[in-house]
Scaffold this motif. Structure first.
Motif, PDB file in Angstrom:
ATOM      1  N   SER A   1      -1.889   1.878 -31.696  1.00 40.95           N
ATOM      2  CA  SER A   1      -2.185   1.668 -30.288  1.00 40.95           C
ATOM      3  C   SER A   1      -3.602   1.138 -30.095  1.00 40.95           C
ATOM      4  CB  SER A   1      -1.976   2.954 -29.491  1.00 40.95           C
ATOM      5  OG  SER A   1      -2.973   3.901 -29.826  1.00 40.95           O
ATOM      6  N   THR A   2      -4.523   1.496 -30.990  1.00 46.23           N
ATOM      7  CA  THR A   2      -5.870   0.958 -30.888  1.00 46.23           C
ATOM      8  C   THR A   2      -5.859  -0.539 -31.130  1.00 46.23           C
ATOM      9  OG1 THR A   2      -6.803   3.057 -31.622  1.00 46.23           O
ATOM     10  CG2 THR A   2      -8.213   1.130 -31.783  1.00 46.23           C
ATOM     11  N   LEU A   3      -5.085  -0.979 -32.091  1.00 48.35           N
ATOM     12  CA  LEU A   3      -4.960  -2.411 -32.347  1.00 48.35           C
ATOM     13  C   LEU A   3      -4.395  -3.133 -31.132  1.00 48.35           C
ATOM     14  CD1 LEU A   3      -5.077  -4.870 -34.210  1.00 48.35           C
ATOM     15  CD2 LEU A   3      -2.801  -4.228 -35.031  1.00 48.35           C
ATOM     16  N   ILE A   4      -3.394  -2.548 -30.510  1.00 42.91           N
ATOM     17  CA  ILE A   4      -2.802  -3.144 -29.310  1.00 42.91           C
ATOM     18  C   ILE A   4      -3.827  -3.194 -28.190  1.00 42.91           C
ATOM     19  CG2 ILE A   4      -1.079  -2.808 -27.497  1.00 42.91           C
ATOM     20  CD1 ILE A   4       0.767  -1.709 -29.715  1.00 42.91           C
ATOM     21  N   ASP A   5      -4.603  -2.113 -28.014  1.00 43.81           N
ATOM     22  CA  ASP A   5      -5.626  -2.091 -26.972  1.00 43.81           C
ATOM     23  C   ASP A   5      -6.698  -3.143 -27.221  1.00 43.81           C
ATOM     24  OD1 ASP A   5      -4.305  -0.078 -25.681  1.00 43.81           O
ATOM     25  OD2 ASP A   5      -5.584   1.525 -26.453  1.00 43.81           O
ATOM     26  N   VAL A   6      -7.108  -3.304 -28.466  1.00 46.08           N
ATOM     27  CA  VAL A   6      -8.103  -4.321 -28.793  1.00 46.08           C
ATOM     28  C   VAL A   6      -7.544  -5.712 -28.504  1.00 46.08           C
ATOM     29  CG1 VAL A   6      -9.380  -5.386 -30.695  1.00 46.08           C
ATOM     30  CG2 VAL A   6      -9.350  -2.907 -30.457  1.00 46.08           C
ATOM     31  N   LEU A   7      -6.298  -5.935 -28.871  1.00 46.23           N
ATOM     32  CA  LEU A   7      -5.669  -7.233 -28.595  1.00 46.23           C
ATOM     33  C   LEU A   7      -5.537  -7.478 -27.098  1.00 46.23           C
ATOM     34  CD1 LEU A   7      -2.902  -7.342 -31.368  1.00 46.23           C
ATOM     35  CD2 LEU A   7      -5.056  -8.629 -31.282  1.00 46.23           C
ATOM     36  N   VAL A   8      -5.179  -6.446 -26.340  1.00 40.26           N
ATOM     37  CA  VAL A   8      -5.087  -6.578 -24.879  1.00 40.26           C
ATOM     38  C   VAL A   8      -6.458  -6.894 -24.299  1.00 40.26           C
ATOM     39  CG1 VAL A   8      -4.683  -5.305 -22.740  1.00 40.26           C
ATOM     40  CG2 VAL A   8      -3.010  -5.190 -24.579  1.00 40.26           C
ATOM     41  N   ALA A   9      -7.491  -6.177 -24.746  1.00 40.73           N
ATOM     42  CA  ALA A   9      -8.842  -6.427 -24.243  1.00 40.73           C
ATOM     43  C   ALA A   9      -9.287  -7.845 -24.578  1.00 40.73           C
ATOM     44  CB  ALA A   9      -9.817  -5.407 -24.829  1.00 40.73           C
ATOM     45  N   ALA A  10      -9.015  -8.290 -25.798  1.00 40.77           N
ATOM     46  CA  ALA A  10      -9.388  -9.652 -26.189  1.00 40.77           C
ATOM     47  C   ALA A  10      -8.626 -10.689 -25.362  1.00 40.77           C
ATOM     48  CB  ALA A  10      -9.122  -9.861 -27.678  1.00 40.77           C
ATOM     49  N   ALA A  11      -7.350 -10.428 -25.113  1.00 41.96           N
ATOM     50  CA  ALA A  11      -6.553 -11.348 -24.300  1.00 41.96           C
ATOM     51  C   ALA A  11      -7.063 -11.396 -22.865  1.00 41.96           C
ATOM     52  CB  ALA A  11      -5.080 -10.938 -24.332  1.00 41.96           C
ATOM     53  N   VAL A  12      -7.434 -10.247 -22.317  1.00 38.58           N
ATOM     54  CA  VAL A  12      -7.965 -10.201 -20.944  1.00 38.58           C
ATOM     55  C   VAL A  12      -9.279 -10.964 -20.859  1.00 38.58           C
ATOM     56  CG1 VAL A  12      -8.936  -8.669 -19.197  1.00 38.58           C
ATOM     57  CG2 VAL A  12      -6.760  -8.110 -20.265  1.00 38.58           C
ATOM     58  N   VAL A  13     -10.159 -10.753 -21.824  1.00 35.71           N
ATOM     59  CA  VAL A  13     -11.437 -11.467 -21.824  1.00 35.71           C
ATOM     60  C   VAL A  13     -11.192 -12.975 -21.952  1.00 35.71           C
ATOM     61  CG1 VAL A  13     -13.573 -11.843 -23.123  1.00 35.71           C
ATOM     62  CG2 VAL A  13     -12.803  -9.517 -22.624  1.00 35.71           C
ATOM     63  N   ALA A  14     -10.281 -13.374 -22.835  1.00 31.26           N
ATOM     64  CA  ALA A  14      -9.957 -14.802 -22.980  1.00 31.26           C
ATOM     65  C   ALA A  14      -9.400 -15.368 -21.675  1.00 31.26           C
ATOM     66  CB  ALA A  14      -8.961 -14.998 -24.120  1.00 31.26           C
TER      67      ALA A  14
END
Length: 169
Positions: A2-15
């Protein structure tokens, strides 16, 4: 996982945010669609345990609070440095400026510093604080843009938008 998913979500939101700031975006005052992204970020942040480190509750809470304040300030700086203008048809638009990019860079540097400080003291920090701060940034930015754009709305139906002193080119 879930941490990996959260990091990917955060990166996608920033992008997504960076991509949207490099192109003009229409400002609409109504509707609740703009609440969807912050709501999703808050749900993702709160769904996982450990938002506050159980072994370092005071310091972890302080870091979380500081992260939220940084997120609020970033949102305010983001909105304050965005250019707003009115088109001849009365529609309002905004776009980030170089100063907006500087606000983002400063905010990221402060967040990295907070993460480093937490790691120095052995505080376990998940991605929840980052997601909450992103949600706060998006909400504050949107609210401030709507307030700032109110000065550009045509008054008395004369069709000529009033231009704020800050938004003149």
């Amino acid at each position: 996982m879930s941490t990996l998913i959260d990091v990917l979500v955060a990166a996608a939101v920033v992008a997504l945010i960076v991509a949207r700031q490099t192109s003009p975006q229409r400002i609409t005052g109504g509707g609740r669609r703009w609440l969807v992204l912050p709501a999703v970020l808050v749900v993702l942040a709160l769904r996982q345990p450990g938002l506050v480190d159980a072994h370092h509750q005071a310091l972890s809470g302080l870091l979380l609070g500081t992260e939220l304040v940084v997120g609020l300030l970033m949102g305010a700086g983001w909105a304050a440095t965005s250019r707003i203008w009115a088109e001849p048809d009365g529609s309002l638009w905004s776009r980030g400026t170089r100063a907006t990019a500087a606000v983002w860079a400063a905010g990221i540097a402060v967040r990295l510093g907070l993460a480093g400080l937490g790691a120095l003291y052995g505080v376990h920090q998940g991605t929840g604080a980052l997601l909450l701060a992103l949600a706060a940034s998006v909400l504050v930015r949107r609210g401030m843009l709507v307030v700032r754009s109110g000065a550009l709305r045509p008054s008395y139906g004369d069709g000529a938008p009033a231009v704020s002193w800050k938004d003149r080119v």
